[in-house]
Design an enzyme around this catalytic site. Structure first.
Site, PDB file in Angstrom:
ATOM      1  N   LYS A  69     -14.622   1.914  14.937  1.00 32.77           N
ATOM      2  CA  LYS A  69     -13.388   1.112  14.941  1.00 32.77           C
ATOM      3  C   LYS A  69     -12.752   1.080  16.329  1.00 32.77           C
ATOM      4  O   LYS A  69     -12.252   0.049  16.779  1.00 32.77           O
ATOM      5  CB  LYS A  69     -12.408   1.723  13.927  1.00 32.77           C
TER       6      LYS A  69
ATOM      7  N   ASN B 261       0.851  -1.194   0.000  1.00 34.74           N
ATOM      8  CA  ASN B 261       0.000   0.000   0.000  1.00 34.74           C
ATOM      9  C   ASN B 261       0.886   1.243   0.000  1.00 34.74           C
ATOM     10  O   ASN B 261       2.102   1.140   0.040  1.00 34.74           O
ATOM     11  CB  ASN B 261      -0.961  -0.026   1.195  1.00 34.74           C
TER      12      ASN B 261
HETATM   13  O1  C5P Z   1      -9.100  -1.886  10.331  1.00 39.93           O
HETATM   14  P1  C5P Z   1      -8.105  -0.868   9.894  1.00 39.93           P
HETATM   15  O2  C5P Z   1      -7.008  -1.403   9.027  1.00 39.93           O
HETATM   16  O3  C5P Z   1      -8.693   0.393   9.326  1.00 39.93           O
HETATM   17  O4  C5P Z   1      -7.432  -0.403  11.267  1.00 39.93           O
HETATM   18  C1  C5P Z   1      -6.399   0.513  11.317  1.00 39.93           C
HETATM   19  C2  C5P Z   1      -5.658   0.386  12.609  1.00 39.93           C
HETATM   20  O5  C5P Z   1      -5.461  -0.978  12.941  1.00 39.93           O
HETATM   21  C3  C5P Z   1      -4.278   0.953  12.499  1.00 39.93           C
HETATM   22  O6  C5P Z   1      -3.887   1.403  13.798  1.00 39.93           O
HETATM   23  C4  C5P Z   1      -3.438  -0.241  12.071  1.00 39.93           C
HETATM   24  O7  C5P Z   1      -2.072  -0.080  12.427  1.00 39.93           O
HETATM   25  C5  C5P Z   1      -4.088  -1.364  12.851  1.00 39.93           C
HETATM   26  N1  C5P Z   1      -4.066  -2.670  12.170  1.00 39.93           N
HETATM   27  C6  C5P Z   1      -3.337  -3.697  12.703  1.00 39.93           C
HETATM   28  N2  C5P Z   1      -3.347  -4.931  12.106  1.00 39.93           N
HETATM   29  C7  C5P Z   1      -4.090  -5.149  11.002  1.00 39.93           C
HETATM   30  C8  C5P Z   1      -4.852  -4.105  10.463  1.00 39.93           C
HETATM   31  C9  C5P Z   1      -4.811  -2.869  11.061  1.00 39.93           C
HETATM   32  O8  C5P Z   1      -2.622  -3.482  13.697  1.00 39.93           O
HETATM   33  N3  C5P Z   1      -4.082  -6.333  10.447  1.00 39.93           N
END
Ligand code: C5P
Length: 398
Positions: A337, A208
């Site tokens: 979230k 990404n």
């Molecule tokens: O669900 P989403 O990806 O939007 O969540 C973002 C937050 O969750 C960020 O703090 C990201 O670092 C963390 N995250 C994580 N492990 C994942 C996905 C997101 O720690 N697999």
């Protein structure tokens, strides 16, 4: 405030020297006294008269100026300050400092001193990226020099990228941070940063656009407040902060393992853009192109590292902070979230392409906690980091 702090300000020759004039004003507004030193090249950009008028102080210019030596020798000049600030710092002065050269007043002062030194580099992006400058930077940091900036942005030379001097107020903040209290001394903060790379085969991966800039800035800000920082980073564009314990990973699984190995921590901040999915059964050998046939990728869900740590029943950090990069309904999505993941704060931002935030130098964030929603104005990622670091320090102090 900088009441009674004595700053020896060395201006070296770059177009950013004009910002040095504003910097002098800002430092004096906060109560500092500023003794200016100009290199020969700096005099091409700002005049000694304007510098001395703003500083309210004589300007030092020449190593062999006998009057200066009679009044105050260069050794004494270098040691009579509480901080030596080089702003702007050119590639040339950085190279001289890294090598210990002393062939003009500025470089001699920097070599003769035992006073803390802070630099605000400013130069063309290619000069900044050049391996020689990056080597010098690493050396200077290892020598204990504090580095502020540079920022990304449009440059006077018409190019774009890192190399633009930090803004005067950012430099003043860093100076205040230098003299300020270290509220995170003795605290351990773990940060994730950057993207993850999820392999398709040994040569291809899914990634990404995260640059790692915000996580890195936050780690620097926390280090400035005295924290011990474990910095778990995916393959980011920006170099990791010097002074942190850096753990480099590629995949979400590796990041999860590194995070769990890095605990316990007083606070954990999850600034990484972790891939939500990995390719199930990534191939050990390079997938061959077969004309007329398209490969099909199966995905598997990655572990949610933030949720894992936020929901730990034993050894959970006192403060767990997540980030939420959203493109729509930012606050609603981020509020949900925070509850779903079980973290204490969510730092939400809008990463729609038109905001220029992803990969850019600025950010506009909203911090969501159980006490409410706090939207901050758009500011540099370094400023967001400094403010967030201060709030983390406050939260850990209570
Ligand atoms: O669900 P989403 O990806 O939007 O969540 C973002 C937050 O969750 C960020 O703090 C990201 O670092 C963390 N995250 C994580 N492990 C994942 C996905 C997101 O720690 N697999």
């Amino acid at each position: 405030m900088l009441q009674d702090k004595r700053i020896l300000l060395i201006l070296t020759g770059g177009i950013a020297a004009y910002k040095g004039l504003d910097l002098i004003r800002r430092l004096r507004e906060r109560g500092a006294s500023v003794t200016p030193v100009l290199t020969r090249a700096a005099e091409q950009f700002v005049t000694p008269l304007s510098v001395s008028a703003l500083a309210g102080h004589k300007v030092y210019r020449d190593l062999f100026d006998l009057t200066d030596e009679a009044e105050m020798g260069h050794i004494q000049l270098s040691r009579s300050a509480d901080l030596i600030l080089v702003a702007p710092a050119t590639a040339d002065i950085m190279a001289k400092m890294a090598q210990g050269r002393a062939n003009d007043l500025a470089s001699t002062l920097l070599l003769a001193t035992d006073t803390p030194v802070m630099i605000a580099p400013a130069m063309n992006v290619r000069m900044w990226d050049h391996p020689a400058t990056q080597r010098n930077l690493t050396q200077l940091r290892a020598d204990g020099v504090t580095v502020v900036g540079p920022n990304d942005g449009d440059m006077a030379c018409g190019e774009f990228g890192p190399g633009r001097m930090a803004e005067p107020l950012e430099i003043v903040d860093a100076v205040q941070g230098h003299f300020g209290p270290r509220p995170l001394k003795g605290k351990h903060v773990l940060i994730t940063s950057g993207p993850t790379h999820e392999p398709i085969d040994p040569v291809r991966y899914i990634a990404n656009r995260s640059s790692g800039a915000q996580g890195t800035a936050l780690a620097r800000a926390l280090l400035d407040l005295g924290a011990q920082v474990t910095f778990v980073t995916g393959p980011a564009d920006v170099p990791p902060p010097v002074g942190a314990d850096v753990v480099r990973v590629e995949t979400a699984h590796q990041m999860r393992d590194a995070v769990l190995a890095g605990l316990p921590a007083d606070a954990a901040v999850f600034a990484a853009a972790v891939a939500d999915w990995r390719v199930d059964g990534a191939s050990d050998a390079k997938l061959k192109k077969v004309v007329g046939t398209l490969p099909t990728l199966q995905f598997a869900e990655n572990p949610d590292i933030l949720a894992t740590v936020a929901q730990m029943t034993k050894g959970r950090p006192t403060l767990v902070v997540g980030f939420a990069a959203e493109t729509n309904d930012v606050i609603d999505n981020a509020t949900a979230k925070r509850v779903r993941k079980g973290c204490d704060w969510i730092v939400a931002n809008d990463v729609s392409p038109e905001t220029g935030i992803m990969g850019g130098s600025e950010n506009a964030v909203t911090v969501i906690s159980d006490t409410g929603v706090d939207s901050w104005p758009r500011m540099t990622k370094a400023e967001v980091a400094a403010r967030l670091a201060r709030q983390i320090a406050e939260a850990l102090a209570t």
